[in-house]
Design a protein around this motif. Structure first.
Motif, PDB file in Angstrom:
ATOM      1  N   ALA A 185      34.519   4.188  -2.270  1.00 55.68           N
ATOM      2  CA  ALA A 185      35.389   3.132  -1.766  1.00 55.68           C
ATOM      3  C   ALA A 185      35.666   3.320  -0.284  1.00 55.68           C
ATOM      4  N   ASN A 186      35.974   4.556   0.091  1.00 53.07           N
ATOM      5  CA  ASN A 186      36.305   4.807   1.485  1.00 53.07           C
ATOM      6  C   ASN A 186      35.118   4.529   2.403  1.00 53.07           C
ATOM      7  N   ILE A 187      33.945   4.913   1.947  1.00 51.96           N
ATOM      8  CA  ILE A 187      32.756   4.656   2.757  1.00 51.96           C
ATOM      9  C   ILE A 187      32.535   3.153   2.917  1.00 51.96           C
ATOM     10  N   MET A 188      32.701   2.428   1.817  1.00 51.78           N
ATOM     11  CA  MET A 188      32.518   0.978   1.893  1.00 51.78           C
ATOM     12  C   MET A 188      33.551   0.344   2.827  1.00 51.78           C
ATOM     13  N   TYR A 189      34.765   0.857   2.759  1.00 51.01           N
ATOM     14  CA  TYR A 189      35.835   0.361   3.632  1.00 51.01           C
ATOM     15  C   TYR A 189      35.498   0.625   5.098  1.00 51.01           C
ATOM     16  N   GLU A 190      35.061   1.837   5.359  1.00 49.30           N
ATOM     17  CA  GLU A 190      34.735   2.172   6.750  1.00 49.30           C
ATOM     18  C   GLU A 190      33.546   1.376   7.258  1.00 49.30           C
ATOM     19  N   ILE A 191      32.593   1.151   6.360  1.00 44.53           N
ATOM     20  CA  ILE A 191      31.431   0.361   6.764  1.00 44.53           C
ATOM     21  C   ILE A 191      31.861  -1.074   7.070  1.00 44.53           C
ATOM     22  N   ALA A 192      32.775  -1.589   6.239  1.00 46.62           N
ATOM     23  CA  ALA A 192      33.291  -2.937   6.501  1.00 46.62           C
ATOM     24  C   ALA A 192      33.938  -3.002   7.888  1.00 46.62           C
ATOM     25  N   GLY A 193      34.660  -1.937   8.225  1.00 45.17           N
ATOM     26  CA  GLY A 193      35.290  -1.868   9.536  1.00 45.17           C
ATOM     27  C   GLY A 193      34.271  -1.878  10.656  1.00 45.17           C
ATOM     28  N   ILE A 194      33.225  -1.096  10.467  1.00 49.08           N
ATOM     29  CA  ILE A 194      32.182  -1.021  11.502  1.00 49.08           C
ATOM     30  C   ILE A 194      31.471  -2.370  11.640  1.00 49.08           C
ATOM     31  N   ASP A 204      30.854  -0.629  21.454  1.00 54.90           N
ATOM     32  CA  ASP A 204      29.810   0.362  21.693  1.00 54.90           C
ATOM     33  C   ASP A 204      28.827   0.349  20.519  1.00 54.90           C
ATOM     34  N   TYR A 205      27.846  -0.505  20.673  1.00 55.17           N
ATOM     35  CA  TYR A 205      26.914  -0.798  19.602  1.00 55.17           C
ATOM     36  C   TYR A 205      26.261   0.452  19.023  1.00 55.17           C
ATOM     37  N   SER A 206      25.727   1.291  19.908  1.00 55.93           N
ATOM     38  CA  SER A 206      24.910   2.399  19.402  1.00 55.93           C
ATOM     39  C   SER A 206      25.749   3.443  18.665  1.00 55.93           C
ATOM     40  N   SER A 207      26.965   3.712  19.166  1.00 54.66           N
ATOM     41  CA  SER A 207      27.740   4.739  18.484  1.00 54.66           C
ATOM     42  C   SER A 207      28.241   4.234  17.129  1.00 54.66           C
ATOM     43  N   LEU A 208      28.504   2.927  17.067  1.00 59.21           N
ATOM     44  CA  LEU A 208      28.923   2.348  15.791  1.00 59.21           C
ATOM     45  C   LEU A 208      27.794   2.430  14.757  1.00 59.21           C
ATOM     46  N   VAL A 209      26.620   2.125  15.205  1.00 58.43           N
ATOM     47  CA  VAL A 209      25.476   2.166  14.295  1.00 58.43           C
ATOM     48  C   VAL A 209      25.211   3.593  13.834  1.00 58.43           C
ATOM     49  N   LYS A 210      25.419   4.510  14.767  1.00 61.31           N
ATOM     50  CA  LYS A 210      25.210   5.923  14.430  1.00 61.31           C
ATOM     51  C   LYS A 210      26.199   6.353  13.348  1.00 61.31           C
ATOM     52  N   LYS A 211      27.446   5.940  13.559  1.00 54.00           N
ATOM     53  CA  LYS A 211      28.491   6.278  12.583  1.00 54.00           C
ATOM     54  C   LYS A 211      28.159   5.662  11.217  1.00 54.00           C
ATOM     55  N   ARG A 212      27.667   4.413  11.269  1.00 52.03           N
ATOM     56  CA  ARG A 212      27.350   3.749  10.009  1.00 52.03           C
ATOM     57  C   ARG A 212      26.192   4.447   9.296  1.00 52.03           C
ATOM     58  N   ASP A 213      25.234   4.901  10.069  1.00 59.83           N
ATOM     59  CA  ASP A 213      24.114   5.636   9.464  1.00 59.83           C
ATOM     60  C   ASP A 213      24.595   6.910   8.789  1.00 59.83           C
ATOM     61  N   GLU A 214      25.558   7.543   9.453  1.00 55.95           N
ATOM     62  CA  GLU A 214      26.107   8.776   8.887  1.00 55.95           C
ATOM     63  C   GLU A 214      26.766   8.482   7.534  1.00 55.95           C
ATOM     64  N   LEU A 215      27.530   7.376   7.516  1.00 52.13           N
ATOM     65  CA  LEU A 215      28.199   6.982   6.277  1.00 52.13           C
ATOM     66  C   LEU A 215      27.186   6.670   5.181  1.00 52.13           C
ATOM     67  N   ILE A 216      26.112   6.026   5.578  1.00 55.06           N
ATOM     68  CA  ILE A 216      25.079   5.686   4.597  1.00 55.06           C
ATOM     69  C   ILE A 216      24.441   6.958   4.040  1.00 55.06           C
ATOM     70  N   GLY A 217      24.363   7.969   4.904  1.00 55.08           N
ATOM     71  CA  GLY A 217      23.853   9.267   4.445  1.00 55.08           C
ATOM     72  C   GLY A 217      24.737   9.860   3.360  1.00 55.08           C
ATOM     73  N   TYR A 218      26.040   9.838   3.616  1.00 53.70           N
ATOM     74  CA  TYR A 218      26.979  10.336   2.601  1.00 53.70           C
ATOM     75  C   TYR A 218      26.848   9.525   1.319  1.00 53.70           C
ATOM     76  N   ALA A 219      26.727   8.224   1.504  1.00 54.76           N
ATOM     77  CA  ALA A 219      26.610   7.346   0.335  1.00 54.76           C
ATOM     78  C   ALA A 219      25.388   7.710  -0.490  1.00 54.76           C
TER      79      ALA A 219
END
Length: 651
Positions: A185-194, A204-219
């Motif tokens: 749930a938290n990952i989905m929430y954070e991804i929604a935020g991004i 900051d497009y690239s850092s956001l995408v990087k963060k999202r990739d990290e979240l997808i990794g955890y997922a």
RNA sequence: GGGCCCGUGGCCCAUUAUGGAUCAGGGCGCAGGUCUUCGAAGCCUGUAUUAGUGGGUUCAAAUCCCACCGGGCCCGCCA
């Protein structure tokens, strides 16, 4: 009740006042070498002032001046008798050292019900539990409380996940399941935020995408655990926009504060599920709570209004970025607060204000903690919060808020800080489901213990094997965490904690089991411990040292309880085990020359066993019944290596 | 930028509250010894430390004070 050694000390103090040195008793110390004496008074500062010694009596065997010290030797025979009698009288409560009891509340562990407990929670739980046991031994009336956080932002995120989640698969521990649901749930929430930020201009497009990739990794790693359930949960949550998330969350927070029944029920279901798992784990490590205080039940609207009004009426209210706050700096200058010396000294000069309300008028965690503290203080003389050192500032602010509203017991609220526990090579992130659970560490420890036992004693029956493995494996973890001062960061290396050699719980347990074995062998052979053993037979230096150590144990308990230094007891226990191990390897007990000597040594074994048992129980460490070893060469089995097992579990 | 905590042999820990005795204790590791005798998870022998660095207080400092260095943590309308 005073310890046997304490009795000796008070006789020495009396002696000192008889010879006109009564003002020096504070300087009394235990000499570095017991051959010099058993208590000593340095005389340096007296500069040759003549001392007129008188004939010693009672527990004092001799007095002499040596090298500018006044040395007192204890009559070990009488000290042994006193120790032996006290043990006969008090049994496994030998270490108890009662003073006038107070009502004490110890709040500890209080793990968030969003993910399983990890090794850091274990440090908290063992420390809190041992402090509770120590304070009970000190005669206090102790209640342990677990603060259940069911109100935070994160809880709401988890609950939204929980509402959308499929059923828990069979056989999965409830708290592990909640941990999974929350992380998804938290990952989905954070991804929604991004995603929502990505649509904005100038982000900051690239850092956001990087963060999202990290979240997808955890997922992805979460999906590996429960693929079917993950897909189901994530697909329903992925439909939610950030707006929908935020609306849902704030509706729920509001719902909790106004005690909306349907919100309460949802959250309660989630939290109860997690607590079910916590209780299973805590039960296994023998940590018990008297009260489970749900955050949502603590702070009523009335309480909140009352607190806000008190702050409003106080000279310490301030507006910080437009919201009501407590001016902590100003409070710290209060005479009452600054009398709380350690508090202020440790705090430094600039203490940030403590915010009371969000701008939507909902409460913050600390605000609720102030109210909770008031409730705890209402039913106790002293309140101890075992909370991580990283929350020192927050804990300080809570205390200052009590001073701000002029709470009469503000000084009775104590933060017991402990530093974090690291696991080598692992980065923990509870919010993303990446952690090593305490359950895994315990399983590993118990498995290793049972492998050891099986290796050393292939014949032990299954029932005894399980019981002993639990005592040894869990004892080892507890000792590893309790023997280190709480203010030190520890790196928890399983293979080190479970080394099972010296400086470990198994080493102490082994000494206790051996001592007990000598006693039971004696009784099997019909040899009884005399009613009044002749302790003048204990002439060996090791014997005297053991008596001295054991006779001081209740003093250590008093020190540990009063100053919250559990590790002092842990190291005292280790010393006894160490001395006794080397003693019985050298000196025969049951085959000594004559019955008088056998009797005295048996009594010594009894003193050691009961001392260890009593002290270990205050650390929450059990003594296994058997640790038998067969006579066979020591082979290091590959399958027994911690690394191999750890790899298995991690994999 | 400000604050809190920690710094002890190659590695880990105790001793620091109340400064004291020309050996600062244990353990791990390494080298060796030890099971027909109360259970070898033990015991015995050997091995190694400027107690982060520098200063101060003191008859005496690992311990108290100051500075510096190194590491951890905190400073959020999170909990």
């Amino acid at each position: 009740m005073v310890s046997p050694f304490g009795e000796f000390k008070s006789q020495v103090e009396k002696y000192l006042s008889e010879i006109g040195l009564g003002d020096q008793v504070e300087r009394l110390e235990v000499p570095s070498d017991l051959r010099l004496g058993h208590l000593a008074l340095p005389l340096f500062h007296l500069h040759g002032k003549p001392i007129n010694l008188v004939e010693p009596s009672g527990l004092i065997a001799s007095v002499n001046v040596n090298n500018n010290y006044l040395n007192f030797k204890c009559n070990i025979k009488k000290l042994s008798e006193a120790t032996f009698n006290q043990i006969k009288e008090m049994g496994e409560n030998y270490c108890n050292n009662r003073v006038q009891g107070m009502q004490v509340i110890i709040e500890h562990t209080s793990a968030n019900p969003l993910h399983p407990m990890h090794i850091g929670h274990a440090r908290n739980a063992f420390l809190g539990d041992s402090l509770a046991r120590l304070m009970k031994a000190r005669g206090h009336f102790v209640k342990t409380h677990f603060y259940v956080d069911d109100m935070g932002l994160q809880v709401m995120i988890a609950t939204i996940g929980f509402k959308n989640s499929p059923k828990k698969p069979e056989g999965v521990k409830p708290d592990h399941w909640i941990g999974f649901v929350y992380a998804v749930a938290n990952i989905m929430y954070e991804i929604a935020g991004i995603n929502s930020k990505l649509n904005e201009n100038g982000s900051d497009y690239s850092s956001l995408v990087k963060k999202r990739d990290e979240l997808i990794g955890y997922a992805a790693s979460l999906r590996e655990k429960f693929p079917k359930e993950f897909d189901e949960l994530s697909s329903s949550l992925s439909k939610m926009s950030l707006n929908e998330w935020e609306r849902a969350i704030s509706t729920m927070i509001r719902g909790m504060e106004v005690k909306d029944q349907s919100t309460l029920k949802l959250v309660r279901d989630l939290v109860n599920t997690a607590l079910l798992g916590f209780k299973e784990t805590l039960d296994r490590v023998n940590v018990n709570f008297d009260e489970w205080d749900w955050e949502s039940q603590q702070a009523t609207e009335e309480d909140i209004r009352g607190l806000v009004e008190s702050v409003q009426d106080s000279p310490f209210k301030m507006l910080y970025k437009g919201v009501l706050a407590v001016d902590c700096n100003a409070v710290a200058k209060l005479p009452e607060a600054s009398k709380d010396l350690t508090l202020i000294e440790k705090a430094g000069k600039e203490i940030p204000p403590m915010l009371l309300l969000r701008s939507d008028n909902t409460t913050l965690y600390q605000t609720r903690d102030v109210i909770y503290s008031i409730k705890k203080l209402a039913s106790a003389d002293e309140v101890y919060n075992v909370v991580g050192a990283e929350q020192s500032l927050a804990q300080l602010q809570v205390k200052l808020a009590l001073y701000a509203i002029n709470h009469p017991k503000a000084s009775r609220l104590h933060h017991v800080p402990y530093e974090m526990v690291r696991l080598p090579g692992r980065k923990m992130a509870g919010r993303y489901g990446s952690y090593v659970t305490l359950d895994e560490v315990i399983d590993l420890a118990v498995l290793m213990a049972s492998n050891e036992i099986r290796r050393r004693n292939p014949q032990m029956d299954e029932q005894a094997l399980i019981k002993s493995s639990e005592a040894i494996g869990i004892g080892a973890i507890k000792y590893a965490l309790l023997s280190v001062s709480a203010q030190k960061v520890v790196e928890f290396q399983v293979e080190r904690a479970l080394n099972f050699e010296e400086n470990s719980a198994p080493f102490i347990q082994y000494a206790a089991v051996r001592a007990n074995n000598i006693l039971s062998t004696a009784s099997k052979r019909g040899i009884m411990i005399p009613e009044e053993p002749d302790f003048s037979n204990l002439t060996d230096e090791a014997e005297q040292e053991i008596i001295l150590l054991c006779s001081r144990l209740p003093d250590t308990v008093a020190y540990a309880a009063d100053t919250l230094h559990v590790e002092a007891l842990a190291s005292n226990v280790m010393e006894i085990a160490d001395k006794f191990n080397s003693y019985y390897a050298r000196v025969p007990v049951l085959t000594a020359d004559n019955y008088s000597v056998i009797g005295a040594r048996l009594a010594l074994s009894k003193i050691v066993y009961m001392s260890l048992r009593s002290a270990l129980s205050l650390l929450g460490i059990a003594i296994p019944e058997k640790m038998r070893t067969y006579l066979q060469p020591r082979i290091k089995l590959a399958c027994c290596s911690a690394k191999a097992i750890q790899t298995t579990i991690a994999g």
